[in-house]
Structure formats: C-alpha cells, structure tokens
Design an enzyme around this catalytic site. Structure first.
Site, PDB file in Angstrom:
ATOM      1  N   ARG A  43      26.587  24.746  47.141  1.00 35.84           N
ATOM      2  CA  ARG A  43      26.952  25.976  46.401  1.00 35.84           C
ATOM      3  C   ARG A  43      26.433  27.223  47.121  1.00 35.84           C
ATOM      4  NH1 ARG A  43      24.039  27.212  42.226  1.00 35.84           N
ATOM      5  NH2 ARG A  43      23.881  25.072  41.465  1.00 35.84           N
ATOM      6  N   TYR A  94      47.238  45.169  40.209  1.00 34.12           N
ATOM      7  CA  TYR A  94      47.372  43.751  39.908  1.00 34.12           C
ATOM      8  C   TYR A  94      46.881  43.501  38.482  1.00 34.12           C
ATOM      9  CZ  TYR A  94      47.017  38.779  39.832  1.00 34.12           C
ATOM     10  OH  TYR A  94      47.162  37.462  39.461  1.00 34.12           O
ATOM     11  N   ASP A 165      41.200  47.080  46.772  1.00 35.39           N
ATOM     12  CA  ASP A 165      41.949  45.831  46.867  1.00 35.39           C
ATOM     13  C   ASP A 165      42.956  46.002  48.009  1.00 35.39           C
ATOM     14  OD1 ASP A 165      43.739  43.688  46.564  1.00 35.39           O
ATOM     15  OD2 ASP A 165      43.413  43.600  44.396  1.00 35.39           O
ATOM     16  N   LYS A 190      47.315  35.286  49.363  1.00 33.78           N
ATOM     17  CA  LYS A 190      48.580  35.952  49.692  1.00 33.78           C
ATOM     18  C   LYS A 190      48.803  35.960  51.209  1.00 33.78           C
ATOM     19  CE  LYS A 190      48.549  36.528  45.252  1.00 33.78           C
ATOM     20  NZ  LYS A 190      48.050  37.713  44.571  1.00 33.78           N
TER      21      LYS A 190
HETATM   22  C1  LIG Z   1      47.191  37.983  43.498  1.00 30.49           C
HETATM   23  C2  LIG Z   1      46.377  39.212  43.531  1.00 30.49           C
HETATM   24  C3  LIG Z   1      45.058  39.199  43.055  1.00 30.49           C
HETATM   25  C4  LIG Z   1      44.429  37.982  42.434  1.00 30.49           C
HETATM   26  O1  LIG Z   1      44.181  36.992  43.366  1.00 30.49           O
HETATM   27  P1  LIG Z   1      44.177  35.399  43.036  1.00 30.49           P
HETATM   28  O2  LIG Z   1      43.918  34.806  44.353  1.00 30.49           O
HETATM   29  O3  LIG Z   1      45.523  35.083  42.442  1.00 30.49           O
HETATM   30  O4  LIG Z   1      43.089  35.172  42.045  1.00 30.49           O
HETATM   31  C5  LIG Z   1      44.325  40.377  43.163  1.00 30.49           C
HETATM   32  N1  LIG Z   1      44.877  41.501  43.678  1.00 30.49           N
HETATM   33  C6  LIG Z   1      46.143  41.538  44.126  1.00 30.49           C
HETATM   34  C7  LIG Z   1      46.697  42.810  44.675  1.00 30.49           C
HETATM   35  C8  LIG Z   1      46.940  40.405  44.066  1.00 30.49           C
HETATM   36  O5  LIG Z   1      48.211  40.457  44.496  1.00 30.49           O
END
Ligand SMILES: *Cc1c(COP(=O)(O)O)cnc(C)c1O
Length: 351
Positions: A43, A94, A165, A190
């Site tokens: 962990r 998001y 982000d 992504k």
């Molecule tokens: C998908 C996404 C998230 C969340 O990420 P996960 O890997 O699905 O938990 C956060 N910010 C943006 C811009 C996203 O497209």
C-alpha cells in the site's frame, strides 16, 4: 538540451541501463517486501507505479502520485481542505469532480463558489478568502478554456492552492505547473492510458509539502493503483505523442466539416486536442438518433481511446444544465478521417 515531450513519453520511466535489465519496468505483483527497505508494504509503494509516476512527473515537471482512479485522485485533493474552506470551482466540469465538491458542501464542510472557467476576472475576485481554486481546461464537455496563468497568479496572491484537471489537454499540450498551478490532476483512464482498458488516476505536484500530504493520504486511505493498471498506463503513454498528433489532426478536420453540416447548430472545438462537442438539430431526440445510427463511432461514456466514441452527456442526471440537451461529446480516435466522417455525417443526415 532538454528533450521534447514526444521523446520523453518514450524515454522516461525506464529501468536503469544495465546488462540484462529489461527495457520496460515489469509488473510487480507484491503485497509485501523483505523488511529493511524503503517500500515495505504494497500500500506504500510499488516499482510499477514508480515507473508510471516517473514518466508523468517528467512530462508535467513535478512529482507524481498514481491513484486507483481520477476520482480517487480528486478525492485526495479535496481531503487537503480544512473544514469550512471556500473553494472556487467551474460551473461546468467533469460531473464526478463537481459531485464530490457538492457532496462536501451539502455536508456543510465547504463553501462552493462556482463560475465559468472563462470568467478570469470573476475567478480572481472569488479567490480572495478561498483555500483552493479548482480549474479544468478544456472543460468536460463544453470545451471551454481557462486562463490558467492569470487564475493561478490571483490564487497565489490570495493564498489559495490552484488545482488543474489536465485530462483533456495532456502534458503534451498544456503544462499547468509551469503556468503557476500547484496540483495537476489526470484521469489516466483517458488519453494517457489511451486504449479504454484501464481505470486509473494521478496527481502531479510542484511543492514537497503538498506532495507529502497527498502521499500520506494515499497510504492511509488506500486508493492505490493496481500494478497491472499502472503497467498498462505506462505502456499506453509510450505512444501518446503519435496518438495525439493523429487524433488532433482528425479532430481539427472533423470540426471544420461539422461546421458546414446542416444538422449541426454549434461546434465546440477549442482549436487543439482530440475532443470536439457538437450541438445538433432536434434536441435530445436528434442527438439520440445520431448515437443510435453510427456504426463505426462507439456509443459509450469515457474518452481518449484509440477508437472514436461519442455520447449525449445530458443522459446523465447530474450533468450540468449549462450543457445543452442536444450536446454530443465526440472523442476522436486514430481511425481514418474519411471513414469517421462518412459514418458521422450519415448519422447526422438521419436526424
Ligand atoms: C473521467 C474524468 C475524470 C474522472 O476520472 P476516472 O478515472 O473516471 O475516475 C476526471 N476529470 C475528467 C476531466 C474526466 O474526463
């Protein structure tokens, strides 16, 4: 001479060049380690996470921490906030991240000041007295672009941390730490991993104090990545530059063809990146007709894979009302542009 990011995606995060050392960090499946070392327990660390973190840190210009998902990463950032803190956040972003902030606001644990990411002056004014300025740019799914440098400067003067982000731009198109941000967030799920086969997140941090607090949070709360996921993500990043270049060129071309299609009311394309949102004739029903008609484009949530996909975002009940009912978010992959256009334009013709 510093190397180009297109080189670093390939070269960073490799094992040392020693005879018979593997070129790639293998998957390390281990819950525990012989005592006396730096890791100790599964962990706390893992060599496969470390390789992924090395390449992400290299690309963003900071130190990276991998998490079980993008939302585990955002949750760790929110955990830094003292009770009652003021957070400046986008009105559209998001939805999972906004839901986390709204959940904490509903518990009376923070005050949320939401405004459009394009309202730089408004963000600067709202930063006064805030603990954190949360940005996402380009935003999901409206693809609005923030002035990160101006917002981060105002936040710093106000004593607030800036979080960006950077999922949609990737460090190849935008490096928020260089623009003054304190924390960069990625849904590695992504574009970084890039093949729709992994859920993973990461934070990249400039300062040691914030890094230590986030690392401590991950150790204690346990939202750690799996070694296999970390391996797949690191492998995906090796081709990020070529995937991005190809998909971005296709997205630019599709955006211009879409502007001329009679069933498209509005094209939202910021001029860079692989995401393009469109608002179509016939409202929600028109958009649903498109997702039901396409055969090459995949109808699914998520984005950033090699396969092109699309989704009507308002099908999700908590999606922001600033997102049009007819908005289709297109994630452009690496297929041939004319095949993508033939499929999409036929579906638009069917509205
Ligand atoms: C998908 C996404 C998230 C969340 O990420 P996960 O890997 O699905 O938990 C956060 N910010 C943006 C811009 C996203 O497209």
């Amino acid at each position: 001479m510093p190397q180009s990011p297109a080189t670093r995606v390939v070269a960073a995060g490799r094992p040392a060049r020693e005879p018979d050392a593997p070129l790639n960090q293998p998957v390390e499946f281990a819950s525990t380690y012989h005592a006396g070392g730096e890791v100790g327990y599964g962990r706390y660390g893992n060599a496969t996470w470390a390789a992924l973190e090395a390449v992400l840190g290299d690309l963003e210009g900071g130190r990276a921490l991998a998490f079980a998902s993008g939302l585990a990463a955002s949750s760790a950032v929110i955990s830094l906030l003292p009770e009652g803190a003021v957070v400046v956040a986008p009105d559209t972003a998001y939805l999972g991240v906004l839901d986390q902030l709204r959940e904490r606001a509903a518990q009376g644990r923070l005050t949320l000041r939401q405004l459009p990411v394009t309202d730089t002056a408004g963000i600067a004014a709202a930063a006064k007295g805030a603990a954190m300025v949360w940005l996402e740019s380009p935003t999901n799914p409206n693809l609005d672009v923030a002035d990160i440098e101006a917002a981060a400067t105002a936040a710093r003067e106000a004593g607030a941390l800036t979080v960006v982000d950077n999922t949609f731009a990737t460090p190849l198109l935008q490096r928020p730490l260089e623009l003054g941000a304190d924390i960069v967030l990625h849904s590695v799920t992504k574009l970084l991993a890039g093949h729709s086969d992994v859920v993973l997140g990461a934070l990249v941090v400039g300062g040691d104090d914030v890094y230590d607090r986030l690392d401590a949070h991950r150790r204690l709360h346990g939202a750690i990545p799996g070694p296999m996921e970390a391996f797949l993500a690191a492998r995906g990043i090796r081709t990020l530059a070529v995937r991005l270049e190809k998909a971005q060129a296709t997205a630019t071309e599709l955006a211009s063809r879409l502007r001329a299609h009679p069933s498209v009311n509005l094209v939202r394309y910021p001029g860079f990146g692989t995401m393009c949102s469109i608002e179509v004739a016939g409202g929600a029903a028109g958009a649903d007709k498109v997702v039901d008609t396409v055969e090459l484009w995949v109808h699914s949530t998520s984005l950033g894979g090699v396969e092109s996909s699309l989704e009507r975002r308002r099908r999700w009940p908590t999606e922001s009302e600033t997102v049009d009912e007819s908005l289709l978010r297109l994630s452009v992959g690496i297929e041939d542009v004319d095949d993508l256009w033939a499929d999409l334009s036929r579906a638009l013709d069917a509205i």
